[in-house]
Design an enzyme around this catalytic site. Structure first.
Site, PDB file in Angstrom:
ATOM      1  CE  LYS A 169      -2.179  -1.005   3.808  1.00 55.93           C
ATOM      2  NZ  LYS A 169      -1.578  -2.322   4.091  1.00 55.93           N
ATOM      3  NE  ARG A 190      -4.288  -1.314   9.082  1.00 58.68           N
ATOM      4  CZ  ARG A 190      -3.141  -1.846   9.453  1.00 58.68           C
ATOM      5  NH1 ARG A 190      -3.089  -2.596  10.545  1.00 58.68           N
ATOM      6  NH2 ARG A 190      -2.049  -1.645   8.763  1.00 58.68           N
ATOM      7  NE  ARG A 241       7.146  -5.403   6.237  1.00 58.18           N
ATOM      8  CZ  ARG A 241       5.933  -5.024   6.639  1.00 58.18           C
ATOM      9  NH1 ARG A 241       5.242  -4.176   5.902  1.00 58.18           N
ATOM     10  NH2 ARG A 241       5.425  -5.483   7.764  1.00 58.18           N
ATOM     11  NE  ARG A 244       7.437  -3.073  10.517  1.00 54.35           N
ATOM     12  CZ  ARG A 244       6.284  -2.858   9.906  1.00 54.35           C
ATOM     13  NH1 ARG A 244       6.258  -2.210   8.752  1.00 54.35           N
ATOM     14  NH2 ARG A 244       5.143  -3.302  10.430  1.00 54.35           N
ATOM     15  NE  ARG A 256       1.805  -7.010  10.564  1.00 59.35           N
ATOM     16  CZ  ARG A 256       3.111  -7.218  10.634  1.00 59.35           C
ATOM     17  NH1 ARG A 256       3.713  -7.262  11.802  1.00 59.35           N
ATOM     18  NH2 ARG A 256       3.826  -7.389   9.547  1.00 59.35           N
TER      19      ARG A 256
END
Length: 284
Positions: free
Chosen positions: A64, A141, A175, A219, A230
């Protein structure tokens, strides 16, 4: 501090949250620039008195931020990512940082009250800089967030990015963030095979420049267990939001065919913006 205290009170009604949020969102109706969307027959164009107000939906890690940021640069509207707002608050010594750290590290969704507070502060800061319109990334969300947002402003278009789950997990685990400049990269080299009627998919890694390579960090919430949790939570909460915008005729589903080189031109084509980018590039 007073606004945070009010927002953290137990179970405020949607109308009270709407009132708190309305003042900030109403400031996005400033005069639009000449760089407007040339044509978009499938979706409602923005009112002539303001710039675009779009929403990007999609699972965590789908991209996104990448595509919303590119469209932000193309169209000249601010890209507001609630995930970035949360991470900025986490890195601060603000009153919410410890509470947010516990929520994020467990893979849970941040509460509506906290998100509205952070988003309100961001919109107020944008107003002071003369910003107009927005592309919201990661918000709303939940159906409650969508309903409140619908009460206080008009959304022109909702883009729902989709990607197969095995690729999403691999992307999230790859990531990395540069601890110095804050830019995001991805070390995963994805080559998913075709199976169960789904086409195969390849994605090249997004590697950092040499000066960032030694400063990459992962992260804290990008572990396989947290990523899958998630995705589960998002899937559970997102369907009512998608149905909400679909019923308004504002939802555009977009299946990512691959990485940025494959997906970006297709997304522009779906949005009727492919000619627009060519014209902007020629002017530049």
């Amino acid at each position: 501090m007073a606004a945070i205290t009010r927002l953290l009170k137990p179970s405020p009604s949607p109308s009270s949250l709407s009132s708190l949020f309305k003042q900030s969102l109403s400031t996005t109706t400033a005069i639009v620039s000449d760089n407007i969307h040339p044509h978009q027959p499938l979706f409602q164009d923005p009112k002539p008195s303001r710039n675009f107000q779009w929403v990007f939906l999609g699972c965590p890690g789908v991209g996104k931020g990448t595509y919303a940021s590119r469209l932000s640069n193309l169209l000249g509207v601010p890209h507001i990512a609630t995930g970035d707002l949360v991470r900025h608050e986490l890195s601060s010594s603000g009153p919410l940082s410890l509470q947010l750290a516990e929520i994020v590290n467990q893979g849970k969704l941040v509460s509506d009250e906290i998100i509205f507070n952070l988003l309100s502060k961001r919109l107020e800061a944008g107003e002071s800089k003369g910003e107009s319109g927005f592309i919201l990334d990661g918000f709303p969300r939940t159906i409650r967030q969508a309903e409140i947002l619908d009460e206080v402003t008009e959304i022109d278009l909702v883009v729902n990015l989709k990607l197969r789950e095995d690729v999403l997990v691999e992307k999230c685990l790859g990531r990395r963030i540069c601890s110095q400049c804050g830019k995001g990269f991805n070390v995963a080299s994805i080559n998913a095979k075709a199976e169960n009627g789904r086409p195969g998919m390849s994605m090249a890694p997004l590697l950092p420049p040499q000066h960032c390579a030694s400063k990459l960090i992962t992260r804290a919430d990008d572990t396989e267990q947290v990523v899958k949790e998630r995705l589960r939570v998002y899937s559970e909460k997102s369907q009512p939001v998608e149905d909400f915008y679909k019923s308004q005729g504002k939802l555009m589903e977009f299946d990512l065919p691959g990485g940025i080189p494959e997906s970006w031109p297709k997304l522009l084509e779906a949005l009727n913006l492919d000619d627009y980018e060519v014209k902007r590039s020629a002017v530049a």
